[in-house]
Design an enzyme around this catalytic site. Structure first.
Site, PDB file in Angstrom:
ATOM      1  CG  HIS A 175       3.371  -1.649   8.671  1.00 14.17           C
ATOM      2  ND1 HIS A 175       3.001  -2.943   8.988  1.00 14.17           N
ATOM      3  CD2 HIS A 175       3.063  -1.486   7.367  1.00 14.17           C
ATOM      4  CE1 HIS A 175       2.476  -3.527   7.935  1.00 14.17           C
ATOM      5  NE2 HIS A 175       2.504  -2.660   6.924  1.00 14.17           N
ATOM      6  CG  MET A 208      -1.866   1.176   1.307  1.00 17.19           C
ATOM      7  SD  MET A 208      -3.115   1.008   2.601  1.00 17.19           S
ATOM      8  CE  MET A 208      -2.105   1.099   4.077  1.00 17.19           C
ATOM      9  CB  SER A 265       2.242  -4.157   3.981  1.00 15.71           C
ATOM     10  OG  SER A 265       1.166  -3.590   4.694  1.00 15.71           O
ATOM     11  CD  GLN A 266      -2.466  -3.503   0.250  1.00  9.67           C
ATOM     12  OE1 GLN A 266      -3.381  -3.181   1.003  1.00  9.67           O
ATOM     13  NE2 GLN A 266      -2.306  -2.944  -0.937  1.00  9.67           N
ATOM     14  CG  ASP A 294       2.377  -2.444  12.410  1.00  9.57           C
ATOM     15  OD1 ASP A 294       1.726  -1.447  12.051  1.00  9.57           O
ATOM     16  OD2 ASP A 294       2.814  -3.300  11.622  1.00  9.57           O
TER      17      ASP A 294
END
Length: 265
Positions: free
Chosen positions: A247, A1, A75-76, A193
């Site tokens: 993160h 993202m 991440s995603q 995070d």
């Protein structure tokens, strides 16, 4: 993202680092859509099902990956690559490393990388009130893994991506069989995070249904058996790592020490 495949100060530097640390091993950094603009936009506006389908086709076309490959999702990208492993077993994925992936979804979006505060707040408000509306599911990537523990049935029936790959609505035996073909599934959690909420989703954990404070251990959830994670646990294929920092705030030294050896197998 909020990133692309090949920026020299982000994923491009990771690609270069892996190549350097593995004596020139071939590294393919997926560019969704074929150009940098579409790749950036894919992080917000191209449905994960379309991204996974695109990735599967590109991987299948790469003859250098025909005998198998190791994958790293950021991440995603962690849950998106897991979907690749579950839906597209050829070429075979050997090791999946998920860095900060949200495998049980998110319930809250405290910060949005690269977006203005006002835009981030607008996205968060939209997710809170309309995440499961069809048009939001179709148009906003983050809605497809929005997991509302207060409304579990609505999540299961309206999630257009995460509930499917987690076998939460219908049991797809192929998903369980294919994920168990992995040699290892490594999940990295960032202990400080401020983007992933709850951060335990990075270890495939989530809130106990009906509240948003207490975390339910993975082995007490339905997905643990329904997706075949219990079998992976029995075979020692699930690995949990953690590191200090926000993160994706990972040091070069930690990456080399803890992750590079997993890519050499």
């Amino acid at each position: 993202m909020g990133d692309t495949c090949c920026l020299p100060f982000s994923l491009g530097s990771i690609k270069k680092l892996i190549e350097e640390q593995t004596n020139g091993t071939y590294v393919y950094s997926l560019k969704i859509g074929g150009n940098i603009v579409l790749d950036y936009e894919s992080g917000f506006f191209i449905h994960p099902n379309k991204q996974v389908d695109y990735a599967c086709k590109r991987l299948a076309q790469d003859k250098r990956l025909a005998n198998g490959y190791n994958a790293i999702g950021f991440s995603q990208g962690g849950q998106f690559l897991r979907a690749v492993a579950q839906r597209c077993p050829e070429p075979p994925m050997r090791t999946l490393i998920s860095l900060g992936g949200q495998h049980q979804g998110v319930f809250g979006l405290p910060k949005c990388p690269t977006l203005s505060t006002s835009t981030c707040e607008s996205i968060s408000k939209l997710l809170n009130v309309a995440a499961y509306e069809d048009w939001v599911q179709d148009e906003l990537v983050q809605a497809t893994y929005w997991h509302d523990p207060w409304h579990q049935n609505r999540y299961r029936t309206k999630s257009s991506f995460l509930a499917d790959i987690n076998n939460e609505l219908l049991i797809n035996k192929g998903y369980s069989e294919n994920i168990n073909k992995l040699r290892r599934f490594v999940m990295v959690k960032f202990l400080n995070d401020t983007i992933v909420q709850p951060k335990e989703s990075q270890w495939f954990q989530f809130y106990i249904p009906g509240q948003d404070r207490l975390i339910q251990p993975l082995n007490e959830t339905k997905v643990y058996q329904d997706l075949g994670l219990d079998l992976m646990h029995e075979q020692g294929k699930l690995q949990y790592l953690s590191t200090e920092g926000d993160h994706l705030a990972i040091s070069k030294e930690w990456f080399i020490k803890n992750l590079v050896p997993l890519l050499l197998d």
